[in-house]
Design an enzyme around this catalytic site. Structure first.
Site, mmCIF file in Angstrom:
data_model
loop_
_atom_site.group_PDB
_atom_site.id
_atom_site.type_symbol
_atom_site.label_atom_id
_atom_site.label_comp_id
_atom_site.label_asym_id
_atom_site.label_seq_id
_atom_site.Cartn_x
_atom_site.Cartn_y
_atom_site.Cartn_z
ATOM 1 C CE LYS A 193 39.577 34.162 34.897
ATOM 2 N NZ LYS A 193 39.282 34.288 36.341
ATOM 3 C CD GLU A 266 33.866 49.772 40.018
ATOM 4 O OE1 GLU A 266 33.946 49.212 41.126
ATOM 5 O OE2 GLU A 266 32.800 50.203 39.533
ATOM 6 C CB CYS A 300 37.307 48.983 44.003
ATOM 7 S SG CYS A 300 35.557 48.957 43.567
ATOM 8 C CD GLU A 398 43.073 49.047 45.359
ATOM 9 O OE1 GLU A 398 41.849 49.256 45.448
ATOM 10 O OE2 GLU A 398 43.589 48.514 44.352
#
Length: 529
Positions: A193, A266, A300, A398
């Site tokens: 995707k 992840e 990340c 974050e």
């Protein structure tokens, strides 16, 4: 800080014409709907539309997965070396044609060109590594049977039939194809995707893989709205590999668990960097800037928190601010900018909100702290803050942008405690001249990877070592042996050279049990497992 003001014109690369777009979008798997719907992203450099791509339906996804499942057995029966040859041809084509995909990555995502090129480096490393080492990771493993000499046992790896991969926009090449390569080499078929922000990069890659010799249905690409398309992928595969936010990762894990299929995730991080009292401060400042602002902070593993020993705090702060203000922020299809644009208006709004909230609650801006509309619609200055406290949104939430916060620590113990705050545990860093002590500190940090005297690149670039998170930063590992074995199931093959194991004909159960007990005692005395 230096900024580059772009010319007031569309930034669509001139070489991307309708014929090229059609050659890429043909790889969208939409066999049921025929691609009646479409979606179009906005280019970060000018906020104008990029190009429409078909928007698939859930029926398209199911049919694409069925086609992949039908193609998988023939692909899996090829020798590993034949599959590896396709991947190595792809590697060579990627290196040769890299300027095309660098333009695409920048057009769709907005990063500086050097950071786009790092995706070439990483994908090339992944391709070479698994093409050369994958057969070793997947090799049959012989183990001792229940009766040595009479039985023979080995563990083998059986490919998952169809692997689903959901990748994000921030690294559309590396995260888009970096998991596809080991899955294909393991003998699986794949359905990917593409993220709605960056579908063209993945479709360009799929076309290149076809040119390298990959059969048409072995790797399917679907493009469409996030939730509906992603759920349809999970519902039609045998394993899912997801990279993205922790919140979405929880949803992915729950849906996969409901189908009893495996997953690797992840997810997000709030990554710390510790500057010890004995650190080379100039080196630590450069490493912090690289790790905090690379990819405009949209990765990340990037550093968001810097914990500095109080004895060197002032000197390090000065060095970090100077290094930050030396960065060139700009937009262009060349290597003149150190830092590019954010990817979208949503990213700009989130980062602005985090910084505004922190300042309103008492944080102090040492550098940056504001958008740069003269550079581009989504450009934001690399930012350093201090006096960040727990009640501020960016403290442990974050930020995912070019923002880093400084914290004081009076000892290594306090630095480790601050570094381990929160539930995330993806990446971390320690700067110190004493490598032995730095190693001891690294072992106490709760993170999937810890870099010593580097911000983030060392661990991520070490393809033979697993990469993943602890805590809410994920499950499973990419890279290394686990990075390819996760796309397989373990199967045990046991062979008897004398038929079924048990009492011999005419032998009583009591005698068989007595012999068995004698074997247990003898093996214990001999120290045999």
């Amino acid at each position: 800080m230096t900024t580059k003001t772009p010319e007031a014109q569309s930034v669509r690369p001139t070489w991307i014409d309708e014929a090229r777009l059609a050659s890429w979008t043909r790889w969208v798997a939409c066999p049921v709907s025929g691609g009646d719907g479409s979606l179009t992203a906005s280019a970060p450099y000018d906020a104008r539309p990029t190009a429409p791509v078909p928007s698939v339906t859930t029926a398209d996804v199911a049919e694409a997965a069925a086609a992949a499942r039908a193609a998988q057995p023939d692909w899996a029966t090829l020798e590993f070396s034949d599959r590896a040859e396709v991947v190595l041809r792809f590697h060579d084509l990627l290196v040769e044609r890299q300027d095309e995909v660098l333009d695409l990555i920048q057009w769709e995502m907005g990063k500086a060109r050097f950071h786009a090129w790092q995706e070439i480096l990483q994908v090339g490393s992944v391709a070479r590594h698994y093409a050369k080492r994958g057969s070793v990771y997947l090799a049959d493993k012989r183990v001792r049977g229940v009766i040595p000499g009479v039985t023979a046992v080995k563990e083998i790896r059986v490919p998952k039939k169809v692997v689903g991969i959901i990748s994000p926009w921030n690294y559309p090449l590396y995260l888009g194809v970096g998991d596809v390569i080991p899955a294909l080499l393991a003998g699986s078929a794949v359905i990917s995707k593409a993220d709605p922000q960056t579908p063209l990069t993945l479709l360009w890659t799929r076309a290149l893989m076809a040119e390298a010799g990959l059969p048409e249905h072995v790797w399917q690409v679907v493009t469409g709205p996030g939730a509906a398309t992603g759920e349809a992928v999970i519902d039609n595969v045998d394993y899912i590999a997801f990279t993205g936010s922790t919140a979405t990762g929880r949803i992915v894990a729950q849906r996969a668990a409901g189908r009893l299929i495996g997953s690797s995730l992840e997810l997000g991080g709030k990554n710390p960097l510790i500057v010890r009292r004995d650190a080379d401060l100039a080196q630590a400042a450069r490493g912090t800037v690289t790790a905090a602002f690379a990819n405009t902070g949209q990765m990340c593993v990037h550093i968001e928190r810097v914990v500095v020993h109080e004895e060197v705090y002032d000197a390090f702060r000065q060095a970090l601010v100077a290094e930050t203000e030396s960065q060139v922020v700009g937009q262009g299809f060349d290597y003149s900018a150190d830092i590019g644009s954010l990817a979208s208006e949503a990213q700009l709004e989130k980062i602005t909100a985090h910084v505004t909230d922190a300042v309103a609650k008492g944080a102090r801006v040492l550098a940056g702290g504001e958008p740069l509309p003269e550079v581009g619609p989504y450009a934001y200055a690399p930012t350093v803050l201090e006096d960040v406290t727990d009640e501020m949104d960016l403290c442990l939430g974050e930020t995912f942008g070019p923002v880093v916060a400084l914290y004081r620590a009076g000892s290594d113990e306090e630095a480790v405690r601050i570094a381990n705050q929160g539930e995330a545990g993806l990446s971390a860093s320690v700067f110190s001249k004493n490598l032995r002590e730095a190693d001891m500190i690294a072992r106490r940090i709760r993170a999937g990877a810890v870099n010593i005297n580097d911000g983030a690149a060392l661990a991520v670039g070490s393809i033979e070592a697993g990469m993943g998170g602890m805590g809410t930063s994920g499950i499973g590992r990419r890279h290394g042996a686990d990075g390819i074995r996760r796309f397989t199931d373990a199967q045990t093959l046991a062979v008897s050279r004398m038929g079924p194991i048990g009492p011999l004909k005419g032998q009583t159960l009591e005698k068989f049990v007595k012999l068995g007990n004698g074997q247990l005692k003898a093996m214990r005395k001999l120290g045999v497992r």
